[in-house]
Structure formats: structure tokens, C-alpha cells
Motif scaffolding. Structure first.
Motif, short mmCIF file in Angstrom:
data_model
loop_
_atom_site.label_atom_id
_atom_site.label_comp_id
_atom_site.label_asym_id
_atom_site.label_seq_id
_atom_site.Cartn_x
_atom_site.Cartn_y
_atom_site.Cartn_z
N ALA A 24 -32.32 -10.81 -37.25
CA ALA A 24 -31.49 -9.70 -37.70
C ALA A 24 -31.25 -8.69 -36.58
O ALA A 24 -30.20 -8.09 -36.50
CB ALA A 24 -32.15 -9.02 -38.87
N SER A 25 -32.21 -8.52 -35.70
CA SER A 25 -32.07 -7.49 -34.67
C SER A 25 -31.56 -8.07 -33.35
O SER A 25 -31.34 -7.33 -32.41
CB SER A 25 -33.41 -6.81 -34.43
N ALA A 26 -31.42 -9.40 -33.28
CA ALA A 26 -31.06 -10.02 -32.00
C ALA A 26 -29.62 -9.69 -31.62
O ALA A 26 -28.73 -9.74 -32.43
CB ALA A 26 -31.24 -11.52 -32.11
N LYS A 27 -29.45 -9.40 -30.32
CA LYS A 27 -28.11 -8.98 -29.92
C LYS A 27 -27.92 -9.13 -28.41
O LYS A 27 -27.29 -10.07 -27.96
CB LYS A 27 -27.90 -7.54 -30.36
N HIS A 28 -28.49 -8.23 -27.66
CA HIS A 28 -28.31 -8.30 -26.20
C HIS A 28 -29.11 -9.46 -25.61
O HIS A 28 -30.03 -9.98 -26.24
CB HIS A 28 -28.79 -7.00 -25.54
N ILE A 29 -28.73 -9.84 -24.39
CA ILE A 29 -29.58 -10.76 -23.63
C ILE A 29 -30.07 -9.98 -22.41
O ILE A 29 -29.27 -9.56 -21.57
CB ILE A 29 -28.80 -12.03 -23.20
N TYR A 30 -31.38 -9.75 -22.36
CA TYR A 30 -31.98 -9.00 -21.26
C TYR A 30 -32.55 -9.96 -20.22
O TYR A 30 -33.14 -10.98 -20.58
CB TYR A 30 -33.14 -8.14 -21.78
#
Ligand code: S3P
Length: 201
Positions: A24-30
Motif C-alpha cells: 500500500a505504501s510502495a511508490k518511489h524507488i530509492y
């Protein structure tokens, strides 16, 4: 540009180099790892291949504060830089659009920033040993306050100590890959097949 769909991969359990994150919180790729491991260049290629905007935290800080990282260290000190870096990652992690974010080498290791990364995206640790890091850093040592003006043996010693201290924190990343051999395509394949990353176009 959508990335090519890959055939699904059935696995009894995720490979050891991956960790589960809340989808649910996954978004950016760091991108995380030591100075000199190639985060910016890897991030640039990765971002290009999935058509995500790229942000480099050092560049972002330079643009926001109007001073180079070296100048911030000199004028305000390391603690002040770490606070600026923390504010920067809090701001960037909240961006509504998915980004590839290449982080400064120390960023994950201060002010619980690694937890911020884990909660707000997928993280890739570009793992590298000291000789490789040194070979890439020696030309521009002056731009890295932690190793500026140091001899070769001093630099090896400093890099070794920093790596020992930071490796356990970097290793919390979603995925750990070899900085020398990993490619954006191989990383994306693992993210898609094993971790459930979905392209946010
Ligand atoms: C640092 C790494 C640098 C920069 C600063 C401190 C560190 O970023 O943030 O000099 O503590 O390792 P790069 O990893 O992009 O060189």
C-alpha cells in the motif's frame, strides 16, 4: 514507456536478497549505498528505462539551499547537513508522483531515514567493496567532505570503517545487488517478478 511484462515466476519463498514491504505504501524507488558505488548513474539509467523522474538528494539539497555539500559541511558542520538531509528526504518521500531517488551515501544512516525509505518505496542497495569505491572516488575526492585531503591509505581506512558501520543499515533495503554487475533491467525484473512492484505510469 511501460516496461515489458515478464512471465510470472513461481517461487516457494522470496529469494534471500529481498524483503517484503507494505504494498500500500510502495511508490518511489530509492537507490542507497556508499559514496562512489554508482547510485546516481544507476538511478539515471533506471529512471530512464521506466520513465520515472529522477532526483538525486545531494543535487536537491544544493538546489534548495543554494550551497554545495562541501560548503554546507564547512559552514554548518556534519550534524546540520544530516538535519537538512533528513528534511529533504521527508519532503521527497511525500511526493505524490513515483520517482527514482538516488540518496547521499550517509542518508539512510541518520535520523531513522532508512525507515522512511522502507515505508515509502522500494530500495535498492548497490553493494560494493572498498577498492572499487576508491577507484571511482580518487579523481573527485575533494567533492566528498568525509575523504577530502586524505591520502590513499587514510581513504581506504575511512571507507572501510564507514562501510562496516553502514552495511547493516543499507542491508535493510528491499533488494541488495552487486554494484559492479547489476543492471537496471535485472533489478526491474526482480522487483516485478519477486517483489510485486508495479509500474506507476
Ligand atoms: C556522504 C555522501 C555524499 C554526500 C556527502 C556525505 C556520506 O553523497 O551526501 O558528501 O556520508 O557518505 P554520495 O554518496 O552521492 O557521494
Amino acid at each position: 514507456m511501460a516496461i515489458a511484462k515478464t512471465t510470472s515466476c513461481t517461487m516457494a519463498k522470496p529469494p534471500k536478497h529481498t524483503k517484503n514491504i507494505s504494498k500500500a505504501s510502495a511508490k518511489h524507488i530509492y537507490i542507497v549505498g556508499m559514496m562512489g558505488c554508482g547510485k546516481t548513474s544507476f538511478g539515471r539509467k533506471l529512471a530512464r528505462s521506466i520513465n520515472y523522474p529522477l532526483i538525486d538528494t545531494d543535487t536537491y539539497i544544493y538546489q534548495t539551499i543554494g550551497k554545495s555539500i562541501t560548503t554546507i559541511f564547512e559552514e554548518k558542520g556534519a550534524d546540520a547537513f544530516r538535519k537538512i538531509e533528513h528534511e529533504a528526504i521527508l519532503t521527497l518521500s511525500r511526493l505524490p508522483q513515483a520517482h527514482v531517488i538516488s540518496t547521499g551515501g550517509g542518508l539512510p544512516c541518520y535520523h531513522n531515514n532508512m525507515d522512511v525509505l522502507l515505508k515509502t518505496g522500494y530500495s535498492i542497495y548497490l553493494k560494493a567493496e572498498v577498492p572499487f569505491l576508491y577507484s571511482r572516488l580518487k579523481k573527485n575526492q575533494q567533492k566528498r567532505p568525509l575523504i577530502a585531503d586524505k591520502s590513499k591509505s587514510e581513504t581506504f581506512h575511512i571507507l572501510h570503517n564507514i562501510l562496516q558501520e553502514r552495511h547493516p543499515i543499507y542491508s535493510k533495503a528491499t533488494l541488495t545487488v552487486n554494484a559492479i554487475s547489476a543492471t537496471p533491467a535485472s533489478v526491474l525484473q526482480i522487483l516485478q517478478q519477486d517483489i510485486g512492484w508495479e509500474w506507476e505510469g
